[in-house]
Design an enzyme around this catalytic site. Sequence first.
Site, PDB file in Angstrom:
ATOM      1  N   LYS A 155       4.102   3.828 -12.684  1.00 39.66           N
ATOM      2  CA  LYS A 155       3.487   3.559 -14.000  1.00 39.66           C
ATOM      3  C   LYS A 155       3.912   2.187 -14.534  1.00 39.66           C
ATOM      4  CE  LYS A 155       5.391   5.727 -17.687  1.00 39.66           C
ATOM      5  NZ  LYS A 155       5.749   4.781 -18.737  1.00 39.66           N
ATOM      6  N   CYS A 165       8.247   6.886 -13.385  1.00 38.72           N
ATOM      7  CA  CYS A 165       8.402   5.545 -13.979  1.00 38.72           C
ATOM      8  C   CYS A 165       7.955   4.380 -13.100  1.00 38.72           C
ATOM      9  CB  CYS A 165       9.854   5.340 -14.391  1.00 38.72           C
ATOM     10  SG  CYS A 165      10.328   6.367 -15.774  1.00 38.72           S
ATOM     11  N   LYS A 190      13.406  -3.366 -19.479  1.00 41.00           N
ATOM     12  CA  LYS A 190      13.073  -2.065 -18.886  1.00 41.00           C
ATOM     13  C   LYS A 190      12.029  -2.236 -17.783  1.00 41.00           C
ATOM     14  CE  LYS A 190      12.440   2.092 -17.966  1.00 41.00           C
ATOM     15  NZ  LYS A 190      13.385   2.818 -17.157  1.00 41.00           N
ATOM     16  N   ASN A 217      12.672  -1.777 -13.454  1.00 41.79           N
ATOM     17  CA  ASN A 217      11.879  -0.902 -12.577  1.00 41.79           C
ATOM     18  C   ASN A 217      11.017  -1.706 -11.608  1.00 41.79           C
ATOM     19  OD1 ASN A 217      12.952   1.386 -13.555  1.00 41.79           O
ATOM     20  ND2 ASN A 217      11.182   2.079 -14.703  1.00 41.79           N
ATOM     21  N   ARG A 239       5.797  14.161 -10.639  1.00 46.13           N
ATOM     22  CA  ARG A 239       4.950  13.026 -11.007  1.00 46.13           C
ATOM     23  C   ARG A 239       4.987  11.965  -9.891  1.00 46.13           C
ATOM     24  NH1 ARG A 239       6.759  12.289 -17.297  1.00 46.13           N
ATOM     25  NH2 ARG A 239       8.720  13.111 -16.501  1.00 46.13           N
ATOM     26  N   GLU A 290      16.229  10.461 -13.151  1.00 46.41           N
ATOM     27  CA  GLU A 290      16.115  11.907 -13.044  1.00 46.41           C
ATOM     28  C   GLU A 290      16.993  12.369 -11.893  1.00 46.41           C
ATOM     29  OE1 GLU A 290      12.146  13.482 -13.211  1.00 46.41           O
ATOM     30  OE2 GLU A 290      11.576  12.068 -14.781  1.00 46.41           O
ATOM     31  N   PHE A 294      17.306   3.777 -19.292  1.00 46.43           N
ATOM     32  CA  PHE A 294      17.418   3.434 -17.864  1.00 46.43           C
ATOM     33  C   PHE A 294      17.874   4.613 -17.006  1.00 46.43           C
ATOM     34  CE2 PHE A 294      18.052  -0.476 -20.294  1.00 46.43           C
ATOM     35  CZ  PHE A 294      17.170  -1.346 -19.683  1.00 46.43           C
ATOM     36  N   LYS A 353       7.073  24.524 -26.017  1.00 46.02           N
ATOM     37  CA  LYS A 353       8.261  23.823 -25.524  1.00 46.02           C
ATOM     38  C   LYS A 353       9.416  23.982 -26.511  1.00 46.02           C
ATOM     39  CE  LYS A 353       7.488  19.914 -22.990  1.00 46.02           C
ATOM     40  NZ  LYS A 353       7.214  18.503 -22.748  1.00 46.02           N
ATOM     41  N   GLY A 360       7.693   6.646  -5.841  1.00 48.56           N
ATOM     42  CA  GLY A 360       6.944   7.560  -6.714  1.00 48.56           C
ATOM     43  C   GLY A 360       7.738   7.819  -7.977  1.00 48.56           C
TER      44      GLY A 360
HETATM   45  P1  NAD Z   1       7.388  13.443 -21.020  1.00 53.13           P
HETATM   46  O1  NAD Z   1       5.945  13.323 -20.768  1.00 53.13           O
HETATM   47  O2  NAD Z   1       8.249  14.325 -20.159  1.00 53.13           O
HETATM   48  O3  NAD Z   1       7.618  13.929 -22.522  1.00 53.13           O
HETATM   49  C1  NAD Z   1       6.969  13.376 -23.642  1.00 53.13           C
HETATM   50  C2  NAD Z   1       7.015  14.397 -24.772  1.00 53.13           C
HETATM   51  O4  NAD Z   1       6.482  13.792 -25.938  1.00 53.13           O
HETATM   52  C3  NAD Z   1       6.174  15.658 -24.505  1.00 53.13           C
HETATM   53  O5  NAD Z   1       6.985  16.815 -24.653  1.00 53.13           O
HETATM   54  C4  NAD Z   1       5.089  15.608 -25.588  1.00 53.13           C
HETATM   55  O6  NAD Z   1       4.698  16.878 -26.060  1.00 53.13           O
HETATM   56  C5  NAD Z   1       5.800  14.806 -26.677  1.00 53.13           C
HETATM   57  N1  NAD Z   1       4.910  14.209 -27.654  1.00 53.13           N
HETATM   58  C6  NAD Z   1       3.726  13.555 -27.449  1.00 53.13           C
HETATM   59  N2  NAD Z   1       3.212  13.167 -28.624  1.00 53.13           N
HETATM   60  C7  NAD Z   1       4.080  13.557 -29.603  1.00 53.13           C
HETATM   61  C8  NAD Z   1       4.102  13.419 -31.011  1.00 53.13           C
HETATM   62  N3  NAD Z   1       3.129  12.794 -31.660  1.00 53.13           N
HETATM   63  N4  NAD Z   1       5.135  13.948 -31.691  1.00 53.13           N
HETATM   64  C9  NAD Z   1       6.140  14.601 -31.047  1.00 53.13           C
HETATM   65  N5  NAD Z   1       6.168  14.753 -29.719  1.00 53.13           N
HETATM   66  C10 NAD Z   1       5.160  14.231 -28.989  1.00 53.13           C
HETATM   67  O7  NAD Z   1       7.940  11.959 -20.990  1.00 53.13           O
HETATM   68  P2  NAD Z   1       9.356  11.414 -20.436  1.00 53.13           P
HETATM   69  O8  NAD Z   1       9.389  11.450 -18.951  1.00 53.13           O
HETATM   70  O9  NAD Z   1      10.456  12.038 -21.211  1.00 53.13           O
HETATM   71  O10 NAD Z   1       9.220   9.872 -20.841  1.00 53.13           O
HETATM   72  C11 NAD Z   1       9.240   9.468 -22.195  1.00 53.13           C
HETATM   73  C12 NAD Z   1       9.286   7.943 -22.231  1.00 53.13           C
HETATM   74  O11 NAD Z   1      10.497   7.476 -21.635  1.00 53.13           O
HETATM   75  C13 NAD Z   1       8.137   7.272 -21.466  1.00 53.13           C
HETATM   76  O12 NAD Z   1       7.780   6.097 -22.134  1.00 53.13           O
HETATM   77  C14 NAD Z   1       8.769   6.939 -20.129  1.00 53.13           C
HETATM   78  O13 NAD Z   1       8.150   5.850 -19.502  1.00 53.13           O
HETATM   79  C15 NAD Z   1      10.191   6.587 -20.541  1.00 53.13           C
HETATM   80  N6  NAD Z   1      11.213   6.807 -19.518  1.00 53.13           N
HETATM   81  C16 NAD Z   1      11.171   7.924 -18.726  1.00 53.13           C
HETATM   82  C17 NAD Z   1      12.166   8.124 -17.770  1.00 53.13           C
HETATM   83  C18 NAD Z   1      12.135   9.337 -16.864  1.00 53.13           C
HETATM   84  O14 NAD Z   1      12.883   9.344 -15.888  1.00 53.13           O
HETATM   85  N7  NAD Z   1      11.333  10.344 -17.121  1.00 53.13           N
HETATM   86  C19 NAD Z   1      13.212   7.185 -17.622  1.00 53.13           C
HETATM   87  C20 NAD Z   1      13.242   6.082 -18.474  1.00 53.13           C
HETATM   88  C21 NAD Z   1      12.229   5.892 -19.413  1.00 53.13           C
END
Ligand code: NAD
Length: 433
Positions: A261, A258, A202, A206, A325, A153, A150, A35, A255
Amino acid sequence: MTITVIGTGFVGVVSSAVLASFGNRVYGLDIDVKKIASLTSGTIPFFEPGLEEMVKNSLAKGDLTFTTSYQEAVSDSDVVIIAVGTPSAPDGQADLKFVFAAIESLAPHLKNDAVVAIKSTVPPGTNAKVEKLITNHTQVTFHTASLPEFLKEGSAVQDTLKPDRVVIGAKDAFAIDILKELHKPIVAPVVVMSPESAQMCKYAANAYLATRITFINQLSNLCEVNGASILEVIEGIGYDRRVGQHYWYPGLAYGGSCFPKDVKELAAYSKAIGQDGNLLVKIDELNEQRPKELMDKYAEKVGGWENKVVTVLGLSFKPNTDDMREAPSTKVVPYLNSKNARVKAYDPITIPVAQKLYPSWNVEYISDPIQAISGSDVTLLLVEWPTLISLPIETICSQMKPGATFIDTRNQYAEKRQEFRSFGVQYIGVGLL
Ligand code: NAD
């Protein structure tokens, strides 16, 4: 300021790019070597409007670096933002193993007075655990905070540049001042509160939105029996300002990465503290059951799924993203496969993701929506992609088999449903007759 964002998933890349665009020096850090190599070359591993251009600009200016080295990034940083994933554990509560692993890796490299801000969605009480863990690995003075995210996507860059609000959860003045400074270029209310309240905000946001979707889905079930139209009901209730016209989307089920979950985590937490009858427990159950319930109901209307040619339109969890997801397609396609339907699918950008993530699906992917619809007994509109909500109805109807069915789980063609019927196609919407 110099900032490290740990985790270059969806949230991490968007945060890194936006903070770099404000003129900060930003490191985006991940343990995923592939990545990081891809991001370093300016290729984003997922689709998000406007993001690639922003990342490329900051890379070219030298404001943004992607790295796998905690030492390189953290030792230089005034603020370290944790944006790693927080999936649900087997008991449904948030699994914090990635957060704690990141903390253990970053702590030895912290510089004096660094602020460690948790952007990942985590339960209230996490900051105290994080502080203890950091203390085990460093002698420097540090500060912790909660910085819940907040964004949505599909509009993540704009949501981050112009959020409805910024919530800062911190107890000490130093961390609050630094994080306020960090968000200065953003014109939005900045709300400061305890880390526990910030984390609860947060989940609450949601959970409320998921509840709203479940509520309108339940009302839709009633409308389908009593002859009311959910669209007219929404209009009628929406003029009450306490209710509002916005964010009423009856459909298959909520779906995405977020809502399911976060609701599950709150539901599991509620059960763990003895509140089994909690509303959130019920919301989660209703949403889990709904895709199968609707598909069983549709089966009766189309004369069973066995050997039917079924076209699925839309594979992502919503438009403008290729994120699958908890997408409706991930419930519908396995269901149809299990019923021996012949499944064809179209999506403007998500087909490669589906092929990679779900190699066992028995699906014929077709790169044109009309070709995908051609010869089908049933077309199921799952996602309101712009290319899918403006198809000529006459063409849709003429391409499907005589007496076919169009199931519109997004009510995009609801106002024109009589047109489908005039072409001899059965139209099924949500909450409508
Ligand atoms: P994601 O799964 O897309 O990405 C997580 C990243 O963290 C991955 O690239 C993984 O390799 C990396 N990672 C894991 N362990 C690691 C470590 N020890 N050191 C460095 N990198 C590491 O997750 P996301 O969708 O970006 O969500 C991240 C957080 O934000 C979650 O808690 C989620 O609930 C929250 N969130 C997500 C969204 C969304 O729309 N996706 C919106 C608001 C909040």
